[in-house]
Scaffold this motif. Structure first.
Motif, PDB file in Angstrom:
ATOM      1  N   TYR A 259     -14.568 -26.043 -25.157  1.00  0.00           N
ATOM      2  CA  TYR A 259     -15.797 -25.818 -25.304  1.00  0.00           C
ATOM      3  C   TYR A 259     -16.467 -24.426 -24.954  1.00  0.00           C
ATOM      4  O   TYR A 259     -17.228 -24.084 -25.717  1.00  0.00           O
ATOM      5  CB  TYR A 259     -16.525 -27.123 -24.409  1.00  0.00           C
ATOM      6  CG  TYR A 259     -18.051 -26.922 -24.210  1.00  0.00           C
ATOM      7  CD1 TYR A 259     -19.110 -27.125 -25.302  1.00  0.00           C
ATOM      8  CD2 TYR A 259     -18.568 -26.792 -23.169  1.00  0.00           C
ATOM      9  CE1 TYR A 259     -20.105 -27.002 -25.327  1.00  0.00           C
ATOM     10  CE2 TYR A 259     -19.881 -26.533 -23.043  1.00  0.00           C
ATOM     11  CZ  TYR A 259     -20.810 -26.920 -24.058  1.00  0.00           C
ATOM     12  OH  TYR A 259     -21.995 -26.577 -23.955  1.00  0.00           O
ATOM     13  N   VAL A 260     -15.622 -23.904 -24.134  1.00  0.00           N
ATOM     14  CA  VAL A 260     -15.989 -22.708 -23.456  1.00  0.00           C
ATOM     15  C   VAL A 260     -15.286 -21.558 -24.423  1.00  0.00           C
ATOM     16  O   VAL A 260     -15.798 -20.508 -24.587  1.00  0.00           O
ATOM     17  CB  VAL A 260     -15.650 -22.640 -22.139  1.00  0.00           C
ATOM     18  CG1 VAL A 260     -16.019 -21.220 -21.460  1.00  0.00           C
ATOM     19  CG2 VAL A 260     -16.445 -23.678 -21.218  1.00  0.00           C
TER      20      VAL A 260
ATOM     21  N   GLU B 110     -12.024 -20.413 -23.960  1.00  0.00           N
ATOM     22  CA  GLU B 110     -11.457 -19.851 -22.879  1.00  0.00           C
ATOM     23  C   GLU B 110     -10.250 -20.859 -22.444  1.00  0.00           C
ATOM     24  O   GLU B 110     -10.409 -21.974 -22.609  1.00  0.00           O
ATOM     25  CB  GLU B 110     -12.327 -19.288 -21.471  1.00  0.00           C
ATOM     26  CG  GLU B 110     -12.783 -18.198 -21.615  1.00  0.00           C
ATOM     27  CD  GLU B 110     -13.843 -17.895 -20.490  1.00  0.00           C
ATOM     28  OE1 GLU B 110     -13.271 -18.082 -19.586  1.00  0.00           O
ATOM     29  OE2 GLU B 110     -14.532 -17.362 -20.677  1.00  0.00           O
TER      30      GLU B 110
ATOM     31  N   TYR C 199     -15.607 -24.950 -13.032  1.00  0.00           N
ATOM     32  CA  TYR C 199     -16.127 -24.384 -14.599  1.00  0.00           C
ATOM     33  C   TYR C 199     -15.785 -25.527 -15.447  1.00  0.00           C
ATOM     34  O   TYR C 199     -16.643 -25.999 -16.415  1.00  0.00           O
ATOM     35  CB  TYR C 199     -15.466 -23.195 -14.972  1.00  0.00           C
ATOM     36  CG  TYR C 199     -15.927 -22.008 -14.267  1.00  0.00           C
ATOM     37  CD1 TYR C 199     -17.264 -21.575 -14.425  1.00  0.00           C
ATOM     38  CD2 TYR C 199     -15.191 -21.244 -13.391  1.00  0.00           C
ATOM     39  CE1 TYR C 199     -17.656 -20.548 -14.017  1.00  0.00           C
ATOM     40  CE2 TYR C 199     -15.702 -20.287 -12.558  1.00  0.00           C
ATOM     41  CZ  TYR C 199     -16.837 -19.847 -12.857  1.00  0.00           C
ATOM     42  OH  TYR C 199     -17.622 -18.818 -12.145  1.00  0.00           O
TER      43      TYR C 199
ATOM     44  N   SER D 142     -18.424 -28.117 -17.484  1.00  0.00           N
ATOM     45  CA  SER D 142     -18.427 -28.122 -19.106  1.00  0.00           C
ATOM     46  C   SER D 142     -18.997 -29.525 -19.417  1.00  0.00           C
ATOM     47  O   SER D 142     -19.581 -29.311 -20.386  1.00  0.00           O
ATOM     48  CB  SER D 142     -16.998 -27.618 -19.567  1.00  0.00           C
ATOM     49  OG  SER D 142     -16.375 -28.628 -19.333  1.00  0.00           O
TER      50      SER D 142
END
Lengths: 298, 124
Positions: free
Chosen positions: A217-218, A220, A228, A232
């Motif tokens: 999703y990010v 990363e 984090y 998400s």
């Protein structure tokens, strides 16, 4: 389905000022959609043809459709189709801006084309398998619910699939939905949609799959189940529901609101009194679970 | 660019704040201030008078629109940009009427942030 409200699009591209937009939004609620607006939207007439018919209307006491047919711009069949089909509500906003002289018909025509190609989520490239599994999933819903699904529900399920493709990846398989009365939560976040109707949405992902979900999703690589990664899930659910209420506003003039997302107690047993569906979505990294509770159904 | 600029980000999602900071960091290194709800955003604004505020709407402890009004009451020239997933007609109208300068629909597109930053701080 759209990625943003038409007014927002106009504002972000500096086509209208904030004042002009507010004035047009105020005005549109009291106006009716014109055939010329619909014909431009459908691509049946160009802006200059619409302008010409409007000029002719000042000389002849005839309706827009009648003149457009006489001039050969529209067929009777097209007029009937334009008048009967469902019109996206955002067209009224564009029409109000034309009437206020802020944009002309040519600009309106180009804006509609740009807006739809820039923001149309349905144009998103689905693989054939994804299309087929979405179709099947919706069909399962029809069977399961033992009633016709509302257009709002169908829109939410489509947006869910769409958001998964856009933000997580299209390598998933939706499992047929299940009617659900209780559910043992893993790591679960939820969010309420309220307004003309209410929906409670949940996203539950086992810890082992959360890290991969967040990394995709990010964009990363996460390695731990940290804040984090947890955030998400809330972020994704909030984005999905946000897009849903934007579409309800843009297409149907239904204004809904969102509550802030909530983290459910880990490993608790969620129980549902009202009509609730569990939608497991299988990814290579694990299964994620959507739960949707429909409130206030008569 | 941005070395002398103070940017306040009000969003209840730590991830949303991180994503926005990562985008802004491509264009310079401002001083970031972060708030996780509407009340914290208002308090930090009054204390720090930032040059620019990015603000979410759906937040616990005072939503974004209430926060805008309180900030504008304190400083009528406050430069507030809404960054939200809920860009509906009524939210857009409410935010603009409360005094927001712009409204960005999530997911955030970096070029829009760039445009906002460049139009305000280029040459600083």
């Amino acid at each position: 389905m759209y990625a943003q409200f038409f007014g927002n699009y106009l504002l972000s591209r500096n086509i209208v000022t904030r004042e002009q937009l507010i004035e047009a939004m105020r005005k549109k609620s009291s106006s009716h959609i014109r055939l010329g607006t619909l014909a431009i939207h459908a691509g049946y007439m160009t802006a200059s043809e619409v302008n010409r018919v409007i000029v002719l209307q000042t000389h002849e006491d005839k309706r827009f459709g009648e003149i457009a047919i006489n001039e050969g711009y529209l067929t009777e069949l097209q007029v009937a189709e334009l008048l009967s089909e469902q019109k996206p509500d955002f067209l009224l906003l564009g029409q109000a801006l034309v009437e206020d002289g802020i944009i002309d018909h040519e600009q309106f025509q180009n804006l509609i084309i740009d807006y739809q190609s820039d923001n149309d989520l349905t144009a998103f490239e689905y693989s054939t398998e994804t299309k087929e599994s979405i179709r099947q999933m919706i069909e399962h819903f029809f069977v399961l619910a033992e009633r016709p699904l509302s257009t709002h529900e169908i829109s939410l399920y489509h947006l869910l699939m769409n958001s998964l493709v856009r933000f997580i990846g299209d390598d998933f398989t939706p499992v047929p939905p299940i009617r659900c009365q209780e559910y043992p939560a893993n790591y679960c976040v939820s969010q309420e949609i309220n307004g003309a109707f209410s929906v409670h949405t949940y996203l539950d992902i086992p810890e082992s799959a959360c890290i991969d979900f967040a990394s995709r999703y990010v964009g990363e690589t996460f390695t731990e189940f940290d804040e984090y990664v947890r955030a998400s899930l809330e972020d994704f659910l909030n984005l999905l529901n946000g897009l849903f209420i934007v579409n309800m506003s843009n297409d149907c003039s239904i204004e809904l609101t969102l509550d802030p997302p909530v983290v459910e107690e880990t490993e608790s047993l969620l129980t549902f009194q009202e009509e609730t569906y569990l939608l497991p979505i299988v990814y290579p990294f694990g299964t994620i679970y959507f739960i949707i509770t429909l409130h206030n159904r008569k | 660019m941005l070395d002398t600029v103070k940017i306040l980000i009000g969003d209840d999602s730590i991830l949303a704040r991180k994503k926005l900071k990562d985008i802004i960091l491509q264009y310079g290194t401002p001083l970031f201030l972060e708030a996780k709800d509407g009340q914290e955003t208002v308090d930090l604004y009054k204390k720090e008078s930032p040059d620019l505020v990015f603000l979410d709407i759906v937040m616990p402890e005072k939503d974004g629109n209430t926060a805008i009004r309180e900030i504008i009451d304190f400083d009528k020239d406050a430069d507030i940009i809404i960054v939200s997933s809920v860009g509906t007609q009524s939210q857009l109208k409410a935010a603009i009427e409360a005094g927001a300068k712009d409204f960005i629909q999530k997911p955030v597109q970096p070029e829009i942030i760039h445009h906002i930053i460049a139009s305000r701080f280029e040459g600083r």
